[in-house]
Enzyme design. Structure first.
Site, PDB file in Angstrom:
ATOM      1  N   ASN A 138       0.806  -1.231   0.000  1.00  0.00           N
ATOM      2  CA  ASN A 138       0.000   0.000   0.000  1.00  0.00           C
ATOM      3  C   ASN A 138       0.838   1.280   0.000  1.00  0.00           C
ATOM      4  O   ASN A 138       0.443   2.291  -0.550  1.00  0.00           O
ATOM      5  CB  ASN A 138      -1.006  -0.002   1.153  1.00  0.00           C
ATOM      6  CG  ASN A 138      -0.370  -0.157   2.503  1.00  0.00           C
ATOM      7  OD1 ASN A 138       0.787  -0.543   2.606  1.00  0.00           O
ATOM      8  ND2 ASN A 138      -1.100   0.132   3.552  1.00  0.00           N
ATOM      9  N   GLU A 233       4.047  -4.653  12.382  1.00  0.00           N
ATOM     10  CA  GLU A 233       3.036  -3.602  12.194  1.00  0.00           C
ATOM     11  C   GLU A 233       1.950  -4.227  11.336  1.00  0.00           C
ATOM     12  O   GLU A 233       2.161  -4.478  10.147  1.00  0.00           O
ATOM     13  CB  GLU A 233       3.646  -2.391  11.480  1.00  0.00           C
ATOM     14  CG  GLU A 233       4.734  -1.690  12.255  1.00  0.00           C
ATOM     15  CD  GLU A 233       4.198  -0.812  13.383  1.00  0.00           C
ATOM     16  OE1 GLU A 233       2.986  -0.540  13.407  1.00  0.00           O
ATOM     17  OE2 GLU A 233       4.998  -0.419  14.235  1.00  0.00           O
ATOM     18  N   CYS A 267      -3.295   1.496   6.646  1.00  0.00           N
ATOM     19  CA  CYS A 267      -3.572   0.725   7.864  1.00  0.00           C
ATOM     20  C   CYS A 267      -4.252   1.589   8.919  1.00  0.00           C
ATOM     21  O   CYS A 267      -4.983   1.083   9.752  1.00  0.00           O
ATOM     22  CB  CYS A 267      -2.298   0.101   8.412  1.00  0.00           C
ATOM     23  SG  CYS A 267      -0.987   1.307   8.649  1.00  0.00           S
TER      24      CYS A 267
HETATM   25  P1  NDP Z   1       0.739  -9.407   3.407  1.00  0.00           P
HETATM   26  O1  NDP Z   1       0.762  -9.850   4.807  1.00  0.00           O
HETATM   27  O2  NDP Z   1       0.018 -10.212   2.415  1.00  0.00           O
HETATM   28  O3  NDP Z   1       2.232  -9.249   2.835  1.00  0.00           O
HETATM   29  C1  NDP Z   1       3.187  -8.449   3.456  1.00  0.00           C
HETATM   30  C2  NDP Z   1       4.559  -8.866   2.960  1.00  0.00           C
HETATM   31  O4  NDP Z   1       4.882 -10.152   3.472  1.00  0.00           O
HETATM   32  C3  NDP Z   1       4.665  -8.970   1.442  1.00  0.00           C
HETATM   33  O5  NDP Z   1       5.934  -8.534   1.041  1.00  0.00           O
HETATM   34  C4  NDP Z   1       4.493 -10.454   1.225  1.00  0.00           C
HETATM   35  O6  NDP Z   1       5.038 -10.886   0.008  1.00  0.00           O
HETATM   36  C5  NDP Z   1       5.281 -11.004   2.392  1.00  0.00           C
HETATM   37  N1  NDP Z   1       4.970 -12.389   2.764  1.00  0.00           N
HETATM   38  C6  NDP Z   1       3.913 -13.158   2.406  1.00  0.00           C
HETATM   39  N2  NDP Z   1       3.993 -14.379   2.996  1.00  0.00           N
HETATM   40  C7  NDP Z   1       5.130 -14.386   3.736  1.00  0.00           C
HETATM   41  C8  NDP Z   1       5.769 -15.345   4.588  1.00  0.00           C
HETATM   42  N3  NDP Z   1       5.229 -16.551   4.812  1.00  0.00           N
HETATM   43  N4  NDP Z   1       6.919 -14.998   5.201  1.00  0.00           N
HETATM   44  C9  NDP Z   1       7.452 -13.771   5.022  1.00  0.00           C
HETATM   45  N5  NDP Z   1       6.910 -12.817   4.212  1.00  0.00           N
HETATM   46  C10 NDP Z   1       5.758 -13.118   3.587  1.00  0.00           C
HETATM   47  O7  NDP Z   1       0.206  -7.910   3.495  1.00  0.00           O
HETATM   48  P2  NDP Z   1      -0.196  -6.979   2.318  1.00  0.00           P
HETATM   49  O8  NDP Z   1       0.943  -6.769   1.383  1.00  0.00           O
HETATM   50  O9  NDP Z   1      -1.483  -7.513   1.793  1.00  0.00           O
HETATM   51  O10 NDP Z   1      -0.427  -5.583   3.082  1.00  0.00           O
HETATM   52  C11 NDP Z   1      -1.660  -5.155   3.528  1.00  0.00           C
HETATM   53  C12 NDP Z   1      -1.740  -5.324   5.017  1.00  0.00           C
HETATM   54  O11 NDP Z   1      -0.710  -4.582   5.639  1.00  0.00           O
HETATM   55  C13 NDP Z   1      -3.020  -4.787   5.592  1.00  0.00           C
HETATM   56  O12 NDP Z   1      -3.580  -5.740   6.466  1.00  0.00           O
HETATM   57  C14 NDP Z   1      -2.597  -3.558   6.389  1.00  0.00           C
HETATM   58  O13 NDP Z   1      -3.402  -3.276   7.479  1.00  0.00           O
HETATM   59  C15 NDP Z   1      -1.216  -3.891   6.781  1.00  0.00           C
HETATM   60  N6  NDP Z   1      -0.452  -2.680   7.005  1.00  0.00           N
HETATM   61  C16 NDP Z   1      -0.115  -2.338   8.283  1.00  0.00           C
HETATM   62  C17 NDP Z   1       0.567  -1.160   8.544  1.00  0.00           C
HETATM   63  C18 NDP Z   1       0.962  -0.766   9.932  1.00  0.00           C
HETATM   64  O14 NDP Z   1       1.775   0.138  10.068  1.00  0.00           O
HETATM   65  N7  NDP Z   1       0.459  -1.388  10.957  1.00  0.00           N
HETATM   66  C19 NDP Z   1       0.924  -0.270   7.467  1.00  0.00           C
HETATM   67  C20 NDP Z   1       0.541  -0.728   6.171  1.00  0.00           C
HETATM   68  C21 NDP Z   1      -0.117  -1.914   5.962  1.00  0.00           C
HETATM   69  P3  NDP Z   1       4.114 -10.920  -1.320  1.00  0.00           P
HETATM   70  O15 NDP Z   1       3.350  -9.622  -1.380  1.00  0.00           O
HETATM   71  O16 NDP Z   1       5.108 -11.022  -2.384  1.00  0.00           O
HETATM   72  O17 NDP Z   1       3.207 -12.090  -1.132  1.00  0.00           O
END
Ligand code: NDP
Length: 498
Positions: A138, A233, A267
């Protein structure tokens, strides 16, 4: 090597490809980073700050290129990319260059323990070594790359695994760091899917993860197996409370903006709203007029649209399910509410009323341009409903009586709460930010805690060499224990006679 196609989600067109790196590639990158890290740490705060400040300048000089890349891979508007990403990056490089030495300064500790009287006690911070940062789609600059900046400032090498959906911004920023003189190997981008992220957790000394709660759990479990720290986070379902005395124009403007900016994919965006009954109808009318006036479309430069597309294709299904289920259960859409048929990934800004807490749209993270609004009897009901969530990231309260509004804010179970405002707390890099409940994460970014987490701590105790014996060593041990026994005896006698 297999590759991953990167799409512009606003048009559906492929705009680039990146390698899908295997665990072996990640291990190689980790070896290079570990070899480069000691020299980077040895530069000290001033030497590292020079590179960080050059990078701040680089970001300003490359604003157009960065915005074009961010908009192309996320579908967000020019303004969302400029205000919430590029300006964050520029500010963060300056902030951590300046504050790292202060936050990580050695601290002299005072102790009341007689055994350490006259000795020098010091707490100090050393870089952990290799930090792994895993980021979401995002905010590819702010939330993915942004967490690398304090880790670098602390003297670590960093490997960043960006989301497979938005890797191009990270690769461009890596070019910037190299151009600014960051030694080769200190920073690397490992592109790939979830497996690449998992492999990264296996290589690093600490993992900083931003993403969904479900993936956060998996990352934490893997980090726990290796006994490395993990800072998480995660998701949010941020509530907004509008009290009856609120400035409704201000509250409605904030609701419309902070629910819809970045197409609701923030988020800490406002995900649900509770309004005291006497002002509910007027507030709803104001908000729906403002949301209805928003222009959504393919971003074409400054001022072209107010809301862009969604970034992550499956997110459209989540939003559509939340809205459709709510409508089927009796909610009404005052604006939006219908998924359009067009190339790319879209959902219109949507205001819902007649919602309740049995609906997913009030309980699960929607992460889209939706604002469900619910009337409440009073502030107590608003607080109860706001806290009725597994999440606790941020929250906001609007009211003219500041004492009352702040009292309501202090009763909310959220890591950060704003009064008569929303989301801007994130821009105050001095203010720690993170979840108050596990589903929203563990740990903090920003502030002192946002850099101390990238360090190992060492406590030093220095005794003067010329004092041959201390009271706790052998020659004095027996005398000291007799003395202590006598003191305890006197204290006990005193207690028996009272
Ligand atoms: P995901 O949890 O799907 O993915 C986050 C990252 O983790 C991506 O780079 C993903 O790779 C990677 N990933 C996936 N599976 C694994 C694994 N088993 N081990 C290690 N890394 C892995 O989140 P989103 O990208 O969908 O992001 C949206 C979410 O993030 C929302 O829920 C939002 O609330 C949260 N968010 C929280 C924030 C905060 O500050 N608290 C800020 C911004 C977002 P790939 O994409 O290549 O699958």
């Amino acid at each position: 090597m297999t590759t991953i196609a990167v799409e512009n989600p606003a048009t559906g067109r492929v705009i680039g490809t990146v390698p899908d790196l295997s665990a072996d590639h990640v291990a190689d990158a980790a070896r290079r980073a570990r070899a480069a890290q000691p020299a980077w740490a040895a530069l000290g705060f001033d030497g590292r700050a020079q590179v960080l400040r050059r990078m701040q300048r680089w970001i300003v000089d490359h604003t157009d290129e960065l915005i074009a890349t961010i908009c192309a891979e996320t579908g967000k508007t020019y303004e969302d990319a400029l205000l919430a990403e590029v300006s964050y990056g520029a500010a963060a490089f300056g902030f951590w260059a300046k504050q790292a030495p202060r936050y990580l300064a050695e601290t002299r500790i005072r102790s009341s323990q007689p055994l350490v009287a006259g000795k020098r006690l010091v707490q100090r911070y050393r870089p952990l070594g290799l930090v792994g940062v895993i980021g979401p789609w995002n905010y590819p600059l702010t939330n993915s790359f942004g967490d690398c900046i304090p880790a670098l400032a602390a003297g670590n090498a960093v490997l960043l695994k960006p989301s497979e959906i938005t890797p191009l911004t990270s690769l461009l920023l890596a070019e910037g760091l190299a151009a600014c003189g960051l030694p080769d190997g200190v920073f690397g981008v490992v592109t790939g899917r979830g497996e690449t992220g998992a492999a990264l957790v296996d290589e690093v000394d600490m993992v900083m993860f931003t993403g969904s709660t479900a993936t956060g759990r998996r990352v934490a479990a893997r980090a726990a197996e290796r006994l490395i720290p993990a800072s998480l986070e995660l998701g949010g379902k941020d509530p907004m409370i509008v009290l009856a005395d609120a400035d409704l124009e201000r509250a409605a403007t904030h609701a419309a903006y902070y629910a819809m900016f970045n197409c609701g994919q923030t988020c800490i965006s406002i995900e649900r709203c509770y309004v005291e009954e006497p002002v509910y109808a007027e507030f709803v009318e104001l908000v729906s007029a403002k949301v209805d006036a928003l222009r959504q479309g393919v971003p074409q430069g400054p001022g072209s649209v107010d809301v862009g597309s969604l970034t992550f294709p499956p997110q459209v299904d989540v939003i559509d399910r939340h809205v459709s289920e709510a409508l089927a259960a009796g909610a009404q859409a005052l604006t939006g509410g219908v998924r359009p048929e067009r190339p790319g990934y879209w959902y219109p800004p949507t205001v819902l009323v007649d919602v309740d807490h049995s609906m997913a749209i009030m309980r699960e993270e929607t992460f889209g341009p939706t604002l469900p609004i619910m009337a409440v009897r009073d502030a107590d009901e608003a607080v109860r409903l706001a806290n009725d969530s597994e999440y606790g990231l941020c929250a906001s309260v609007f009211g003219r009586d500041l004492a009352r509004a702040e009292d309501v804010a202090r009763r909310l179970e959220a890591g950060a709460v704003t009064v008569n405002d929303a989301v801007v707390n994130y821009t105050a890099l001095e203010l720690p930010m993170g979840g108050a409940k596990p589903a929203s994460g563990i740990g903090r970014r920003h502030g002192r805690e946002g850099i101390v987490k990238y360090c190992r701590q060492q406590s030093l105790l220095v005794s003067r060499w010329h004092l041959r014996h201390d009271v706790h060593t052998y020659p004095y041990r027996a005398a000291r224990s007799r003395f202590l026994a006598r003191v305890l005896g006197v204290l006990n006698r005193g207690r028996r006679t009272t």
